[in-house]
Design a protein around this motif. Structure first.
Motif, PDB file in Angstrom:
ATOM      1  N   VAL A 286      -2.889   4.843   7.103  1.00 37.38           N
ATOM      2  CA  VAL A 286      -4.380   5.192   7.046  1.00 37.38           C
ATOM      3  C   VAL A 286      -4.234   6.426   6.251  1.00 37.38           C
ATOM      4  O   VAL A 286      -5.291   6.630   5.486  1.00 37.38           O
ATOM      5  N   LEU A 287      -3.454   7.361   6.724  1.00 36.04           N
ATOM      6  CA  LEU A 287      -3.753   8.886   6.225  1.00 36.04           C
ATOM      7  C   LEU A 287      -3.189   8.632   4.434  1.00 36.04           C
ATOM      8  O   LEU A 287      -3.978   9.249   3.819  1.00 36.04           O
ATOM      9  N   ALA A 288      -2.241   7.926   4.263  1.00 33.60           N
ATOM     10  CA  ALA A 288      -2.066   7.678   2.679  1.00 33.60           C
ATOM     11  C   ALA A 288      -3.236   6.995   1.936  1.00 33.60           C
ATOM     12  O   ALA A 288      -3.364   7.524   0.769  1.00 33.60           O
ATOM     13  N   ALA A 289      -4.008   6.118   2.498  1.00 36.44           N
ATOM     14  CA  ALA A 289      -5.204   5.539   1.953  1.00 36.44           C
ATOM     15  C   ALA A 289      -6.486   6.527   1.944  1.00 36.44           C
ATOM     16  O   ALA A 289      -7.041   6.569   0.736  1.00 36.44           O
ATOM     17  N   TYR A 290      -6.281   7.582   2.993  1.00 39.72           N
ATOM     18  CA  TYR A 290      -7.443   8.644   2.785  1.00 39.72           C
ATOM     19  C   TYR A 290      -7.172   9.681   1.652  1.00 39.72           C
ATOM     20  O   TYR A 290      -7.771  10.044   0.654  1.00 39.72           O
ATOM     21  N   VAL A 291      -5.794   9.990   1.472  1.00 41.18           N
ATOM     22  CA  VAL A 291      -5.455  10.809   0.492  1.00 41.18           C
ATOM     23  C   VAL A 291      -5.564  10.096  -0.931  1.00 41.18           C
ATOM     24  O   VAL A 291      -5.993  11.000  -1.924  1.00 41.18           O
ATOM     25  N   TYR A 292      -5.318   8.883  -1.045  1.00 37.34           N
ATOM     26  CA  TYR A 292      -5.548   8.115  -2.271  1.00 37.34           C
ATOM     27  C   TYR A 292      -7.112   8.347  -2.735  1.00 37.34           C
ATOM     28  O   TYR A 292      -7.413   8.356  -3.769  1.00 37.34           O
ATOM     29  N   HIS A 293      -7.777   8.198  -1.597  1.00 38.83           N
ATOM     30  CA  HIS A 293      -9.196   8.257  -1.615  1.00 38.83           C
ATOM     31  C   HIS A 293      -9.838   9.550  -2.494  1.00 38.83           C
ATOM     32  O   HIS A 293     -10.555   9.514  -3.158  1.00 38.83           O
ATOM     33  N   LEU A 294      -9.015  10.492  -1.780  1.00 44.64           N
ATOM     34  CA  LEU A 294      -9.420  11.809  -2.067  1.00 44.64           C
ATOM     35  C   LEU A 294      -9.431  12.130  -3.749  1.00 44.64           C
ATOM     36  O   LEU A 294     -10.254  12.863  -4.341  1.00 44.64           O
ATOM     37  N   SER A 295      -8.531  11.516  -4.626  1.00 39.11           N
ATOM     38  CA  SER A 295      -8.553  11.445  -6.036  1.00 39.11           C
ATOM     39  C   SER A 295      -9.053  10.372  -6.494  1.00 39.11           C
ATOM     40  O   SER A 295      -8.943  10.236  -7.821  1.00 39.11           O
ATOM     41  N   HIS A 296      -9.604   9.218  -5.878  1.00 40.26           N
ATOM     42  CA  HIS A 296     -10.545   8.065  -6.651  1.00 40.26           C
ATOM     43  C   HIS A 296     -11.364   7.776  -5.429  1.00 40.26           C
ATOM     44  O   HIS A 296     -11.523   6.908  -4.947  1.00 40.26           O
TER      45      HIS A 296
END
Length: 303
Positions: A286-296
């Motif tokens: 879930v954290l990886a998804a949030y980090v991906y969201h930060l740049s997308h």
């Protein structure tokens, strides 16, 4: 708690309660000398203000008495009187464990659903982003800031752009969080001060920044013989090694001439700790998804 500390705590509790209870009983009965006008004789402002003497109101006495009763009941029900565990058997550790178990039970169905998607797909899920943000702020914000903008002094990269040292796919980000990263830029002071200065000018030229063309030209063969092993012949970096792209305008440790010179001269050490000991695989997902969201940020923006 040892027996000695237990006895000490019990002594302090009895002493404090004893003194305050004595004052509670003595206070309403204390005789204070008064003047004929009912004041104590203390005056201020040339007699304009005088200190009155009044009995304590009954509501205050009853309320204070109730507080003493509540204190004794508390010491019977809860730990606080030395090694006495309390009639209810309550502990802070037990309450925390119970609340964590209840929280895990609520999250389990969500985690099972989140596991069906890749981090890229999960980045568009509002519930996943909300949980990911909490995990990010609790574990990552100390270095990357709450905004994810990073910190040059710590060498923590900006996570809101799309410049990735080790790759920006969901799988890459998951690996970075799970296993951590260790980046090493070796010092090149041994090349000599002039060569280091020339290399700094050449690095500036790679991103189109103002530079000394003569010094950059002198450093080009040195760069190709020394630096391309990590940064590539065109200076675009290598995600497999964590070598940054030198042709853009994004700098992990600062992009001024002084910053670049220091990086070449002294080298840089970067450490991203592994979080697999602190976070579960489901939480890292879930954290990886949030980090991906930060740049997308546009992913799932319509939800």
């Amino acid at each position: 708690m040892s027996t000695g500390w237990s006895l000490w705590v019990m002594f302090l509790v009895v002493l404090n309660l004893g003194i305050t209870f004595f004052l509670f009983l003595w206070g309403p009965r204390a005789k204070i000398p008064t003047q004929p006008d009912g004041t104590s004789g203390h005056v201020w402002a040339h007699g304009v203000l005088r200190e009155g003497v009044r009995r304590l109101p009954m509501w205050w006495i009853l309320f204070s008495g109730a507080m003493f009763v509540a204190a004794f009941i508390y010491l019977v029900l809860y730990p606080g009187f030395g090694n006495h565990k309390g009639a209810l058997g309550w502990t802070s550790h037990g309450q925390l464990a119970g609340e964590q178990a209840a929280n895990e039970a609520k999250l389990e169905p969500l985690m099972q659903r989140f596991a069906l998607y890749t981090p890229e797909q999960l980045a568009g899920d509002p519930a996943a982003r909300q949980l990911g943000q909490v995990l990010f702020e609790d574990n990552c914000a100390a270095c990357h800031q709450r905004s994810g903008k990073g910190n040059q002094q710590l060498g923590a990269p900006d996570l809101t752009d799309q410049d990735w040292l080790y790759g920006g796919s969901g799988k890459d980000i998951t690996t970075s969080i799970h296993d951590g990263r260790a980046g090493v830029m070796p010092p090149w002071a041994s090349l000599g001060e002039q060569t280091v200065d020339n290399l700094a000018q050449y690095v500036l030229s790679l991103s189109g920044a103002p530079h000394d063309a003569k010094m950059a030209a002198a450093a080009e063969p040195i760069f190709k013989a020394t630096c391309t092993a990590c940064h590539g012949p065109d200076g675009k970096g290598n995600p497999a090694l964590g070598a940054p792209n030198l042709t853009d305008h994004i700098w992990l440790h600062g992009g001024t001439l002084a910053d670049i010179t220091k990086s070449i001269h002294d080298g840089r050490q970067g450490h991203m700790p592994n979080w697999d000991k602190r976070l579960s695989d489901a939480q890292i997902h879930v954290l990886a998804a949030y980090v991906y969201h930060l740049s997308h940020p546009d992913v799932g923006a319509a939800d």
